[in-house]
Design an enzyme around this catalytic site. Structure first.
Site, short mmCIF file in Angstrom:
data_model
loop_
_atom_site.label_atom_id
_atom_site.label_comp_id
_atom_site.label_asym_id
_atom_site.label_seq_id
_atom_site.Cartn_x
_atom_site.Cartn_y
_atom_site.Cartn_z
N ARG B 23 0.83 -1.21 0.00
CA ARG B 23 0.00 0.00 0.00
C ARG B 23 0.87 1.26 0.00
NH1 ARG B 23 -4.43 1.03 4.58
NH2 ARG B 23 -4.46 -1.22 4.29
N GLU B 34 3.01 -19.10 1.18
CA GLU B 34 2.27 -19.76 2.26
C GLU B 34 2.17 -21.23 1.90
OE1 GLU B 34 0.85 -19.40 5.32
OE2 GLU B 34 0.16 -21.48 5.01
N CYS B 44 -7.95 -17.69 16.74
CA CYS B 44 -8.66 -17.47 18.01
C CYS B 44 -10.16 -17.73 17.88
CB CYS B 44 -8.47 -16.03 18.49
SG CYS B 44 -6.85 -15.39 18.15
N ARG B 72 -5.36 -5.99 -3.18
CA ARG B 72 -4.15 -5.45 -2.57
C ARG B 72 -2.91 -5.65 -3.45
NH1 ARG B 72 -4.72 -5.37 3.88
NH2 ARG B 72 -6.82 -4.50 3.86
N VAL B 82 8.59 -22.52 1.63
CA VAL B 82 10.00 -22.13 1.61
C VAL B 82 10.77 -23.17 2.40
CG1 VAL B 82 11.69 -20.39 2.31
CG2 VAL B 82 9.49 -19.68 1.35
N ASP B 282 4.04 -15.20 15.68
CA ASP B 282 4.18 -16.25 16.69
C ASP B 282 5.55 -16.92 16.72
OD1 ASP B 282 1.56 -15.65 17.13
OD2 ASP B 282 0.75 -17.63 16.69
N ALA B 300 -2.36 -12.51 18.50
CA ALA B 300 -2.71 -11.94 17.20
C ALA B 300 -2.34 -10.46 17.05
CB ALA B 300 -4.20 -12.12 16.95
N ASN B 304 0.02 -8.77 14.15
CA ASN B 304 -0.50 -7.76 13.23
C ASN B 304 0.31 -6.47 13.30
OD1 ASN B 304 -3.37 -8.01 11.83
ND2 ASN B 304 -3.31 -9.41 13.55
N TRP B 433 -16.03 4.88 42.03
CA TRP B 433 -14.65 4.42 41.87
C TRP B 433 -14.72 3.14 41.04
CZ3 TRP B 433 -10.46 7.04 44.04
CH2 TRP B 433 -10.76 8.01 45.02
#
Lengths: 448, 448
Positions: B23, B34, B44, B72, B82, B282, B300, B304, B433
């Site tokens: 971007r 991937e 999650c 994108r 890989v 991770d 997560a 990110n 409080w």
């Protein structure tokens, strides 16, 4: 033993100070003069009593007069009005049951609170026209609603009291008209919040009359009409909630300095300009953490906190009263709306900032998790160094997320700092980027 | 044009980095390899898919591979593994569909994630025994639950995955036995949270076996028994959720340094020890804001945020990845439990603090307002200067209040600073409080 710690006013600030001083120094004489009969009550709960969510008016009392007297050993005298402060002789003059006597003080706390503003409306004293600032008024409104068959309510003022009362009266099946002089309700919450709240109020059946000045009320026995500049509307009951004004007269007459806001000027320990005289709660100014200037935002937490700190200070352990960020939250039917800090860009410029703001709307939970809601978040920061100035949120859940922003303001964080905060994520509670973080991220981009 | 930005791994960190780089610099070639087929999915959310709250597994995908490619403009290649990094020549070797090829890189991001730990249990490969870390596993568990008539589930591990799966399987009417080697569930959340959660799990019908080691599983076709040190228990399905281990082997083989936590060591920009090679998510360490030491908390938001920052850095705008406070939140049936910072007093002493803690329980709303719940709050601070070290909360509502503490940690606030934060009060949302402030007040008193 030093002279007594005398407190004028038995609500949040006064009773917090008295309790704290007595607990920390049980030998100290602590005397509270309260001119009414109610002490330590939650004024903020009154709309919910009128609504019917709270069964008994006494449920709003955090602690009864008896408890203060017996368990906390505070010499609490209800029905006692302080009518004069003599700072030279360090005494106050008190009237009770038609008698007048003098009470010397070692330290004095002025915690006289605020009162509802009564605008110069015609017919303000007509039956069925109420302000709502003390327990007796809440009681009277509740009875009036119960005992009469009311079709239409006029609420004057779109601040939080007005909005809470709109919800309360709607719950009784009364059709509510809300009159606000300004272009939006909840003015201190900013336009992003107002837009969402106004839509929701309309959805809930409230008729909004914005930019509409009320001039008075009329009716035969009881109120029947509310008068506007151009005509009038029906009103079987009217609530006037156009703000409060601090009770400073007693203190001012004794030479206590009143600040530009109209409330009593205080230093960081809650001291006034007079030796040994403190002020706290709705009658006093507090320092704003963003502007670093005195401000007057009469709210319960500020009163409690300042009272408690002054209680410590007068027994010899100087404790700052803390600043305020003007944090506020309000329930408007199914919405929560909250604000903190400096949202008004004009005001921000006045105090030397160059404000930049963003408003985003994001979900309160993971997109695939049931139940979430949209939260609209506004953040304001200074262009030059990115210092966070204020924020607001509004949505069906998650309004307490404002606390994240309020904490950031207390710490003097920048938008980048806030963006880096490691906030909690799990699908039932938040998207990966909490809406506050998303707003910080977008604002940060705008500052680059 | 510089050599491509190559990303290994198409989940949170990898896709955030790729998207951000593309971007900000549309001319830059950005390639993501991937090895699987799923990208950018919310691991999650998997327990809620099994539970039935999320209808379609694909709902957990934040953005599809097609969107990344088309909208994108990221060159995303699924099914591409890989298998080698050659830092000398700045190329990676990739295998796909039985072919092998080399891809040069200008910058490389290792975002290989983590995998579920598979303990040396007998019978771990028996049908009906699952770990839950990727989408295919979630899919398999959901099918297994749907297709078989299951009476009893064995969940091994009382961390958040175990507790979320206990809720998910209970929702299908399966009787859940939860096995935890340690004395308490949710160990990183501290004992105050564990006590409340354990009581609630039992109320919900979960049988807790604390301080109980599982040695394996047995059964004819499918799993039927779970084996313990002293005997065995029935189990028609078993979920093993004893933590994750970072996928570091590929990077380590190329000479990337692995830290003491077992994850890839990185600097404040997410750079590894190798020129132009970054790591995030991770598989990577991050700096803990309280200890200022490297830590490994695979969550997560961290992934990110770091990915996004690295995306900026590689296109020439160096951006720190930010620290972590180890903030986590988990739903346990009707409870929310959350933690942040340093709660373990032993660990706090190791890194040079003198920890003092308090645990209080307070209501989430005004005492008279309907609906509130108890929130148990723990705060830990350093005795010497009052610096806040960590905190936890647990209750039926209000667990997101942990964000206030997480923000305070990011800012390096003391307990007194936190106590002075102007948090939001109105009866439907908080007592005067807030419970966080009450905890700060009590802890502050203990530090004096």
């Amino acid at each position: 033993m030093s002279d007594p710690f005398v407190v004028i006013g038995g609500d949040a600030a006064g009773m917090s100070a008295a309790s704290k001083a007595k607990r920390e120094d049980p030998e100290r004489d602590v005397i509270v003069f309260e001119k009414g009969e109610w002490v330590s009550y939650a004024a903020c709960g009154m709309p919910y009593y009128v609504k019917g969510d709270v069964e008994d008016l006494e449920d709003l009392v955090a602690m009864t007069a008896e408890t203060f007297r017996e368990e906390r050993d505070v010499d609490l005298r209800t029905g006692h009005e302080v009518v004069e402060i003599d700072p030279e002789r360090e005494v106050v003059a008190v009237e009770a049951d038609g008698d007048r006597f003098e009470q010397p003080y070692g330290h004095l706390l002025v915690a006289t609170g605020a009162r509802a503003i009564e605008p110069p409306f015609d017919g303000l004293d007509r039956e069925g026209v109420f302000t709502i600032h003390d327990m007796d008024e809440a009681d009277a409104i509740e009875r009036y609603v119960r005992e009469h068959d009311l079709e239409t309510a006029a609420i004057v003022g779109g601040g939080y009291v007005g909005i809470e009362m709109a919800e309360a009266l709607s719950a009784h099946g009364i059709s509510v008209d809300l009159y606000e002089m300004l272009p939006h309700v909840l003015q201190p919450f900013g336009e992003a919040v107002a837009d969402v709240v106004e839509d929701h109020l309309r959805e809930q059946g409230v008729t909004l009359h914005l930019e509409t000045a009320v001039s008075g009320f009329s009716g035969d026995d009881r109120v029947e009409r509310v008068h506007l500049e151009d005509g009038d509307e029906p009103a079987d009951v009217a609530i006037v909630g156009v703000g409060v004004t601090p009770n400073v007269e007693l203190a001012a007459d004794a030479g206590v300095e009143v600040g530009e806001t109209g409330a009593i000027a205080t230093d960081e320990y809650g001291r006034t300009n007079l030796e040994s005289v403190f002020a706290a709660g709705d009658c006093a100014e507090a320092r704003h953490v963003v502007t670093d200037e005195p401000d007057h935002v009469p709210l319960a937490l500020t009163a409690n906190r300042a009272g408690r700190a002054i209680g410590e200070t007068v027994i010899g352990s100087p404790t700052p009263v803390g600043g305020i960020a003007g944090t506020a939250i309000v329930k408007a039917f199914d919405l929560g709306a909250a604000r903190t800090g400096l949202l008004d860009e004009e005001r921000a410029r006045e105090v030397g900032f160059d404000p930049v703001s963003v408003t985003i709307t994001a979900a309160t939970r993971a997109h695939y998790y049931p139940g979430g809601a949209d939260l609209t978040v506004t953040l304001v920061a200074d262009r030059e160094d990115g210092t966070l100035l204020g924020g607001s949120v509004v949505g069906r859940e998650g309004a307490k997320r404002i606390d994240t922003v309020a904490t950031a303001l207390e710490a003097g964080m920048t938008v980048t700092d806030l963006q880096n905060a490691d906030l909690a994520y799990a699908p039932p509670f938040s998207p990966v980027w909490d809406p506050i973080l998303t707003a910080a991220k977008v604002l940060s981009g705008k500052l680059e």
